[in-house]
Design an enzyme around this catalytic site. Structure first.
Site, PDB file in Angstrom:
ATOM      1  N   HIS A   8      24.760  38.307  44.261  1.00 59.24           N
ATOM      2  CA  HIS A   8      23.933  37.926  45.385  1.00 59.24           C
ATOM      3  C   HIS A   8      25.315  38.119  46.588  1.00 59.24           C
ATOM      4  CE1 HIS A   8      25.695  33.990  46.408  1.00 59.24           C
ATOM      5  NE2 HIS A   8      25.083  33.590  45.376  1.00 59.24           N
ATOM      6  N   SER A  54      25.640  33.413  51.210  1.00 55.88           N
ATOM      7  CA  SER A  54      24.933  32.408  51.293  1.00 55.88           C
ATOM      8  C   SER A  54      25.451  31.548  51.889  1.00 55.88           C
ATOM      9  CB  SER A  54      24.477  31.887  49.498  1.00 55.88           C
ATOM     10  OG  SER A  54      25.337  30.733  49.414  1.00 55.88           O
ATOM     11  N   ARG A  78      18.369  33.808  46.779  1.00 55.41           N
ATOM     12  CA  ARG A  78      19.503  34.611  46.688  1.00 55.41           C
ATOM     13  C   ARG A  78      19.793  35.592  46.253  1.00 55.41           C
ATOM     14  NH1 ARG A  78      21.164  29.522  45.083  1.00 55.41           N
ATOM     15  NH2 ARG A  78      23.409  29.354  44.170  1.00 55.41           N
ATOM     16  N   GLU A  86      22.308  30.669  38.206  1.00 53.79           N
ATOM     17  CA  GLU A  86      23.960  30.067  38.929  1.00 53.79           C
ATOM     18  C   GLU A  86      23.872  28.852  37.427  1.00 53.79           C
ATOM     19  OE1 GLU A  86      26.826  30.361  38.661  1.00 53.79           O
ATOM     20  OE2 GLU A  86      27.227  30.898  40.698  1.00 53.79           O
ATOM     21  N   ARG A 115      36.004  25.300  37.460  1.00 54.17           N
ATOM     22  CA  ARG A 115      36.897  26.508  36.354  1.00 54.17           C
ATOM     23  C   ARG A 115      37.389  26.463  34.870  1.00 54.17           C
ATOM     24  NH1 ARG A 115      36.142  30.354  39.293  1.00 54.17           N
ATOM     25  NH2 ARG A 115      36.480  31.120  41.457  1.00 54.17           N
ATOM     26  N   HIS A 159      24.373  36.302  39.993  1.00 53.67           N
ATOM     27  CA  HIS A 159      25.338  35.248  40.322  1.00 53.67           C
ATOM     28  C   HIS A 159      26.161  35.057  40.166  1.00 53.67           C
ATOM     29  CE1 HIS A 159      21.821  32.544  41.975  1.00 53.67           C
ATOM     30  NE2 HIS A 159      21.341  32.795  41.061  1.00 53.67           N
TER      31      HIS A 159
END
Length: 228
Positions: free
Chosen positions: A9, A12, A60, A87, A115, A179
């Site tokens: 997307h 945002s 989004r 997402e 991460r 996403h």
């Protein structure tokens, strides 16, 4: 030749504000709309028009898909929305400023939450401001309270295999507007990226990634459309 086009997307509002977003529903910015329209114009320019499209249940991604399809002149193609392309859920980090969170908890801890492959962020409080359990779009769904990338992959890949792969086997060009983390799941699968390496992969907003596939869906090539 079947083709799969992945499109993250456009920017945002919370990308702009540097906040953890996850499942929370925020809109695209003017820049995000422009990114999506540019992606659609590029698809048209390159003659790489999808036959069918998939997206998440989040505004989004849906708007990005529609802006891109409108710019490409194919707003009419069939599209499917599904929560499994949402997402990754950022749990208790949802809504927090990333820099402020790092200052409070330390860069190392935030890096682990963001991460690591299989360590999820803190669980979201049920009944809190960002709890989506009562959102009508998720009726009948066991809404997660947090997710690791591993958790996200566990819902994205079965959906890909069951709903998207049949279109690819039929020789279609498929667009998935989603996403960063749900697309990271697909890239990991298609490109055979390790658990350790996938966490460092960045997927830019509004840049179509193309997979050229053989009839058996083996990957022949992967590239950013803007580079061809």
């Amino acid at each position: 030749m079947p083709r799969l086009i992945l499109l993250r997307h456009g920017q945002s509002q919370w990308n702009l504000e540097n906040r953890f977003t996850g499942w929370w529903d925020v809109d695209v910015t003017e820049k995000g709309e422009a990114e999506a329209r540019a992606a659609g114009a590029l698809l048209k320019e390159k003659g790489l028009l999808p036959d069918v499209a998939f997206t998440s249940l989040q505004t989004r991604a849906i708007k990005t898909l529609h802006f891109a399809l409108e710019a490409a002149g194919i707003l009419w193609i069939p599209e499917t929305k599904d929560w499994r392309l949402n997402e990754r859920h950022y749990g208790g980090l949802t809504g927090l400023d990333k820099a402020e969170t790092a200052a409070k908890h330390g860069d190392d801890q935030v890096k682990i939450w963001r991460r690591s492959f299989d360590i999820p962020p803190p669980v979201l409080d049920r009944g809190g401001e960002f709890d989506l359990s009562a959102d009508p779009r998720y009726a009948g769904i066991d809404v997660p309270m947090t997710e690791s990338l591993k958790d996200t992959i566990a819902r994205v890949l079965p959906y890909y295999e069951g709903s998207i792969v049949p279109h690819l086997h039929a020789g279609s060009t498929v667009l998935v507007a989603a996403h960063g983390n749900s697309l990271r799941a697909l890239v990991k699968h298609l490109s055979g990226i390790s658990d350790e390496e996938i966490t460092g992969l960045e997927i830019p907003t509004g840049q179509p990634i193309v997979y050229d596939l053989a009839d058996d869906l083996a990957v022949l090539d992967r590239y950013y459309l803007s580079e061809r």
